[in-house]
Design a protein around this motif. Structure first.
Motif, short mmCIF file in Angstrom:
data_model
loop_
_atom_site.label_atom_id
_atom_site.label_comp_id
_atom_site.label_asym_id
_atom_site.label_seq_id
_atom_site.Cartn_x
_atom_site.Cartn_y
_atom_site.Cartn_z
N ASP A 1 67.31 -1.32 46.25
CA ASP A 1 67.59 -2.62 45.64
C ASP A 1 66.35 -3.26 45.03
N ALA A 2 65.21 -3.00 45.67
CA ALA A 2 63.99 -3.66 45.23
C ALA A 2 63.30 -2.91 44.10
N ASP A 3 63.85 -1.80 43.69
CA ASP A 3 63.21 -1.05 42.61
C ASP A 3 63.54 -1.63 41.25
N LEU A 4 62.64 -1.37 40.32
CA LEU A 4 62.85 -1.84 38.96
C LEU A 4 63.71 -0.80 38.24
N PRO A 5 64.76 -1.25 37.53
CA PRO A 5 65.59 -0.27 36.83
C PRO A 5 64.78 0.52 35.80
N ASP A 6 65.12 1.78 35.63
CA ASP A 6 64.44 2.63 34.65
C ASP A 6 64.45 2.00 33.26
N LEU A 7 65.55 1.29 33.00
CA LEU A 7 65.71 0.67 31.69
C LEU A 7 64.59 -0.34 31.41
N GLU A 8 64.19 -1.08 32.45
CA GLU A 8 63.15 -2.09 32.27
C GLU A 8 61.79 -1.40 32.06
N ILE A 9 61.56 -0.33 32.80
CA ILE A 9 60.31 0.42 32.57
C ILE A 9 60.30 0.93 31.13
N ALA A 10 61.43 1.40 30.67
CA ALA A 10 61.52 1.90 29.30
C ALA A 10 61.28 0.76 28.30
N ARG A 11 61.80 -0.42 28.62
CA ARG A 11 61.58 -1.56 27.72
C ARG A 11 60.09 -1.90 27.65
N ILE A 12 59.45 -1.94 28.81
CA ILE A 12 58.02 -2.26 28.84
C ILE A 12 57.24 -1.19 28.07
N ARG A 13 57.62 0.05 28.29
CA ARG A 13 56.96 1.14 27.56
C ARG A 13 57.09 0.89 26.05
N GLY A 14 58.28 0.49 25.63
CA GLY A 14 58.52 0.24 24.22
C GLY A 14 57.77 -0.98 23.70
N ALA A 15 57.53 -1.95 24.60
CA ALA A 15 56.87 -3.18 24.17
C ALA A 15 55.36 -3.01 24.01
N PHE A 16 54.85 -1.86 24.42
CA PHE A 16 53.46 -1.54 24.10
C PHE A 16 53.44 -0.98 22.69
N ALA A 17 53.12 -1.84 21.76
CA ALA A 17 53.11 -1.41 20.36
C ALA A 17 52.26 -0.15 20.27
N GLY A 18 52.89 0.95 20.03
CA GLY A 18 52.19 2.23 20.05
C GLY A 18 51.17 2.32 18.93
N GLY A 19 49.96 2.75 19.25
CA GLY A 19 48.94 2.92 18.22
C GLY A 19 49.39 4.02 17.26
N ALA A 20 49.35 3.72 15.98
CA ALA A 20 49.72 4.75 15.01
C ALA A 20 48.45 5.50 14.63
N PHE A 21 48.32 6.69 15.18
CA PHE A 21 47.11 7.46 14.89
C PHE A 21 47.31 8.30 13.64
N GLU A 22 46.25 8.36 12.83
CA GLU A 22 46.32 9.22 11.66
C GLU A 22 46.00 10.65 12.08
N ALA B 1 66.16 -13.38 47.59
CA ALA B 1 67.34 -13.70 48.37
C ALA B 1 68.27 -14.67 47.66
N ASP B 2 67.74 -15.42 46.71
CA ASP B 2 68.60 -16.40 46.03
C ASP B 2 69.50 -15.75 44.99
N ARG B 3 69.35 -14.47 44.79
CA ARG B 3 70.21 -13.73 43.85
C ARG B 3 70.08 -14.22 42.41
N ARG B 4 69.05 -14.98 42.15
CA ARG B 4 68.85 -15.43 40.78
C ARG B 4 68.56 -14.22 39.90
N ALA B 5 69.13 -14.22 38.70
CA ALA B 5 68.92 -13.07 37.82
C ALA B 5 67.47 -13.02 37.37
N PRO B 6 66.77 -11.94 37.67
CA PRO B 6 65.38 -11.85 37.22
C PRO B 6 65.29 -11.58 35.72
N ALA B 7 64.09 -11.74 35.20
CA ALA B 7 63.89 -11.58 33.76
C ALA B 7 64.45 -10.25 33.26
N PHE B 8 64.23 -9.17 34.03
CA PHE B 8 64.68 -7.87 33.49
C PHE B 8 66.21 -7.81 33.38
#
Ligand code: SF4
Lengths: 551, 166
Positions: free
Chosen positions: A277-298, B154-161
Motif C-alpha cells: 500500500d505504501a509503495d508508489l505506483p509504477d505509473l508515477e515513477i514513469a511520470r517523474i521519469r518523463g518530467a525530466f526533460a531529457g537532454g537531446a544529445f547530438e 491514514a486520512d485517505r486523502r488523495a495524494p498528488a500522484f
C-alpha cells in the motif's frame, strides 16, 4: 531537470503563505523567539552569530539557469552578493533579515525552489550523484528516485518530528560521489541477475561525535518496493530512536545499539505489515521519469579538433581538462566540474557574478543543467568538447577556472568560527592556508587525489572523519587547536579516519599537512593515492614526521 | 464541563468533554474516564463492566500494539505529546487507524500546537486539546493549509500522484 507541475507549484505557494503568516506573528510580537524557533527551523532559517542564515534547498543538487540566476539575484538583493554552497548540495545565505524572508521564499517559489526541510528533525534534502544523467557508469538516473523521495518526504505527516535529522543519499554508479555510506540511509542502484532493478540499502552511517560507516541491511530491494521499505525503516526509527540525548538520537546509534542484523529484522517485520500500500505506483515513477526533460544529445564524433588544438596550445586549458573534465556517456561531450575552491577563497562560496556566468554557460552550452556536488563544487554535466575552450575561458575570466578538482586544495570546510555559533575554531582560514601552500599547480597535480576536510567542531559539518586528511577544530583552554585524522573516506571505500596524534595549534596545521604530503610522496608506490599509501603503511611514518620536532 | 476540539464530518467544533482524565495516583472519577495504559490493563475490565465509557492514554514511549485486542471496547485513545518535538504519537495514530482499523476517537493531548494540526489530522487524530490556545479557526486554517499532499496517509486523502492520474 524535473519539470514542476501545478500541484508541485501549489504546494510551494502554500508553504510560502504559511511562513509569511508565521513571520508576521513573530514580527507583531505574537510569538516569542522560543515559540518561533521551531517554525523557522522548519524552513531552513537559522539564527547565527551575526544574522539570520537561510538555507535554500537544491534538491539532489540539481539546478537550471533560471534558478541559479535567481539565487544570484537573491544574494545581491538580500545578502552581501554571494552565497555558500554546502556539503548537503544546498545554498546558504548568511546575512538575511527576518522581515525579508517571506519575500525571499516567494521569489524562490517563483522558480520552483524552496527551503522546506533544510533544517529540523525531518527528512532532509536527498543527496544524489552530481553526474547523474551524464556518466556512462550509472545503471539508472538516480534523480528520478531522488525526486520521488523528495515528494514523498515533503511535509510527511508521520516523519516530520523524528528523533533527529535524517539524510538519504542515492547513487547509481560504482564510483560513489554522494558519500552514501555516511548517510542515515544510503541507496545504491543495482541490477539483479535477471536484469530487474533495485537498491542495496545501507543504514546507520553518519558523522558527528560518533562516526559510523553504514551497514547493508538489504542487498537487493526491488525498485517498486522502495517506499514501503523506507516507511518501515523510518517507522522503526521514529518509534525506537533515542530522544533523551541529542547526541545519541541519530539512526546510527539505534543501528549500533541493536546491531545491524536485529535492526534489519525489525525493519523487515514492519515492512511485512506495511505491505505494498505504501509503495508508489509504477505509473508515477514513469511520470517523474518523463518530467525530466531529457537532454537531446547530438551525434558527435568522439574527437573534437577544436578541443585537441586548445589542449595542445594552452597549458592552463590542458591542466583544467586533466583535473576538472570527466568522461561523458555520449561521444563528443564532457562533464565539467567548476571548482569553488579558488586558492585563498572561502570553500563553497560563489559571488552573484560567478553564479550568473555559470548560469549563462549552462544555458548557452550545457542543456540548461547545473549540479552542486557534496564537495561544494558545481558541475556543468553536458558540455560539447567543441565548446570546452570557450567554457573554460569564460569560467577563468571570473575566477572559476581553478584546476584542482580532487586535489589537495579542493578542500571541504564548514563555516566554522567565522559564522557558526557552535564552532570551536576557524575552518575557512585553515583551508585557505593549506590551499596557499599547494598553490603550485604542478606540485598539487603531482600529489594527485587527496581529500582534505575540515570541521570547526565535533558536529562534523565539514566531514573531517571521511577526509583522507581530516581536520577537526577543538578548544584547548580557549585556544584554537586542531585534531588531525588520516585515512578516512566517504566514497565506495568508506572508512572513518584514524587520529594522527595530539592536537596542533592553528599556526601549525598547514605545515603539518605539508609534512604529511611529503611523507606520502616519499613512501608512495606506483599509482598509489595518498589514501592507498596510508592504508598500506599505517599511521607510523606520518606521525613520526609531524611530531618529529616535538621529541 | 471542560471543552476540547473535535472533528466530525470533516469539520472541527468545540465540544464538551464527557471524559475525566484520571491520573494514576487519583481515585477513579464517576462517569466516563481516560486512564493510563497501565491502569487500563489492571482495571479496564472492571471499569467497562460498570457500564461507563473508557478511554486510554498512551504515552509516546508506549506501544499502541498493547491495546490491539481491546480497541473495540475503547471509546478514546489519547496519544500524548510530552513535547511537540516528540513525533512518536503520529506513528501510534497511523497504526491505530491503518493497521487496527480503530474507529473511536484519537485525541491529541500534551504539547499540542496549531502548527501540528495538519500532520495530526493526516495520521488519524480527530480530537485535540490545544496547549497554545488555538481556536477552531486556527486549527482549521492549519489543516487546510495545503491544497495537495504528496503521501498516502491514514486520512485517505488523495495524494498528488493520484490527483495527477485523473
Ligand atoms: S562543524 Fe561545528 S563549527 Fe562547523 S558548521 Fe557544523 S556546527 Fe558549525
Amino acid at each position: 531537470m524535473y519539470r514542476y507541475d501545478t500541484l508541485d507549484r501549489e504546494i510551494l505557494a502554500d508553504r510560502s503563505a504559511e511562513f509569511r503568516e508565521q513571520v508576521g506573528r513573530r514580527l507583531a510580537g505574537d510569538l516569542t523567539e522560543d515559540q518561533f524557533k521551531p517554525l523557522r527551523l522548519m524552513n531552513g532559517l537559522y539564527l547565527q552569530l551575526h544574522a539570520y542564515m537561510l538555507r535554500v534547498a537544491i534538491p539532489y543538487g540539481s539546478l537550471n539557469s533560471t534558478q541559479l540566476r535567481k539565487l544570484a539575484w537573491l544574494s545581491k538583493t538580500y545578502d552581501k552578493g554571494y552565497g555558500h554552497f554546502t556539503t548537503r548540495q544546498n545554498l546558504q545565505l548568511h546575512w538575511i533579515k527576518l522581515a525579508d524572508t517571506p519575500d525571499i521564499l516567494d521569489h524562490l517559489a517563483s522558480v520552483d525552489m524552496h527551503a522546506i526541510q533544510t533544517s529540523g528533525n525531518c527528512i532532509r534534502n536527498v543527496t544524489a550523484d552530481p553526474y547523474a544523467g551524464a556518466t556512462a557508469e550509472e545503471i539508472d538516473d538516480p534523480r528520478i528516485w531522488a525526486e520521488a523521495m523528495r515528494q514523498w518526504s515533503t511535509l510527511h505527516p508521520e516523519f516530520s518530528f523524528l528523533p533527529r535529522k535524517f539524510k538519504i543519499a542515492i547513487t547509481a554508479a560504482p564510483k560513489d560521489r554522494t558519500a552514501a555510506k555516511v548517510h542515515d540511509i544510503g541507496l545504491a542502484v543495482k541490477r539483479a541477475r535477471d536484469g530487474a532493478m533495485g537498491f542495496e540499502v545501507m543504514v546507520g552511517g553518519g558523522m558527528g561525535r560518533t562516526p559510523y560507516v553504514g551497514s547493508t541491511i538489504r542487498e537487493f530491494l526491488p525498485a517498486n518496493r522502495l517506499f514501503s521499505y523506507l516507511e518501515a525503516i523510518l517507522r522503526v526509527y521514529n518509534r525506537h530512536g533515542r530522544r533523551d540525548n541529542i547526541y545519541k538520537a541519530r539512526i546510527k546509534i539505534l543501528v549500533a545499539a541493536l546491531g545491524a542484523e536485529e535492526f534489519a529484522r525489525q525493519v523487515e517485520a514492519e515492512w511485512d505489515k506495511v505491505g505494498t500500500d505504501a509503495d508508489l505506483p509504477d505509473l508515477e515513477i514513469a511520470r517523474i521519469r518523463g518530467a525530466f526533460a531529457g537532454g537531446a544529445f547530438e551525434t558527435l564524433p568522439p574527437r573534437s579538433e577544436a578541443f585537441e588544438a586548445a589542449k595542445a596550445s594552452q597549458l592552463a586549458f590542458a591542466r583544467f581538462v586533466r583535473n576538472n573534465v570527466k568522461p561523458h556517456k555520449k561521444p563528443g561531450y564532457a562533464i565539467v566540474e567548476i571548482s569553488l575552491k579558488g586558492i585563498g577563497e572561502t570553500p563553497g562560496d560563489a559571488t552573484a557574478e560567478q553564479m550568473d556566468v555559470v548560469a549563462d554557460l549552462a544555458e548557452r552550452f550545457g542543456q540548461d543543467d547545473i549540479r552542486v556536488t557534496h564537495e561544494q563544487n558545481l558541475v556543468l554535466p553536458h558540455i560539447r568538447l567543441d565548446d570546452l575552450p570557450a567554457v573554460h575561458a569564460a569560467l577563468a575570466a571570473v575566477g572559476l577556472g581553478t584546476p584542482n578538482i580532487g586535489l589537495v586544495s579542493d578542500i571541504i570546510a564548514c563555516p566554522g568560527l567565522d559564522y557558526c555559533a557552535l564552532a570551536n575554531a576557524r575552518a575557512i582560514s585553515v583551508a585557505q592556508h593549506i590551499a596557499e601552500r599547494f598553490a603550485d599547480a604542478d606540485r598539487a597535480e603531482n600529489v594527485g587525489e587527496l581529500k582534505v576536510k575540515i570541521s570547526g567542531c565535533i558536529n562534523a559539518c565539514g566531514h573531517h572523519h571521511v577526509g583522507h586528511i581530516g581536520i577537526l577544530g577543538v578548544d584547548k583552554k580557549g585556544e584554537e587547536y586542531y585534531q588531525l585524522t588520516l585515512g578516512g573516506s566517504g566514497a565506495e571505500d568508506a572508512a572513518v579516519g584514524q587520529a594522527l596524534g595530539p592536537a596542533l595549534p592553528y599556526e601549525r596545521v598547514a605545515e603539518a599537512v605539508d609534512t604529511l604530503v611529503e611523507v606520502y610522496l616519499r613512501e608512495r608506490k606506483d599509482g598509489e593515492r595518498f589514501l592507498d599509501t596510508f592504508r598500506r603503511t599505517g599511521v607510523a611514518p606520518f606521525k613520526e614526521a609531524v611530531y618529529a620536532d616535538v621529541h | 464541563m471542560p471543552t476540547y476540539i473535535k472533528r466530525a464530518d470533516g469539520k472541527l467544533a468545540v465540544a464538551e468533554d464527557a471524559f475525566t482524565a484520571v491520573a494514576d495516583d487519583q481515585d477513579i472519577a464517576p462517569g466516563d474516564v481516560i486512564v493510563s495504559l497501565t491502569r487500563f490493563e489492571a482495571e479496564g475490565d472492571r471499569l467497562l463492566a460498570e457500564g461507563r465509557q473508557v478511554g486510554v492514554r498512551v504515552e509516546s514511549s508506549e506501544d499502541v500494539e498493547a491495546l490491539a485486542y481491546d480497541l473495540p471496547r475503547i471509546a478514546v485513545v489519547a496519544l500524548a505529546f510530552p513535547k511537540f518535538r516528540d513525533g512518536r504519537a503520529y506513528t501510534s495514530a497511523a497504526l491505530l487507524r491503518e493497521r487496527y482499523g480503530y474507529k473511536g476517537e484519537v485525541r491529541a493531548v500534551g504539547d499540542v500546537l496549531r502548527e501540528q494540526a495538519g500532520f495530526m489530522v493526516r495520521t488519524g487524530f480527530d480530537a485535540f486539546e490545544p496547549a497554545d490556545g488555538a481556536t477552531v479557526e486556527d486549527l482549521e486554517r492549519a489543516i487546510h493549509r495545503y491544497r495537495h499532499v504528496y503521501q498516502r496517509s491514514a486520512d485517505r486523502r488523495a495524494p498528488a500522484f493520484a490527483e495527477r492520474e485523473v
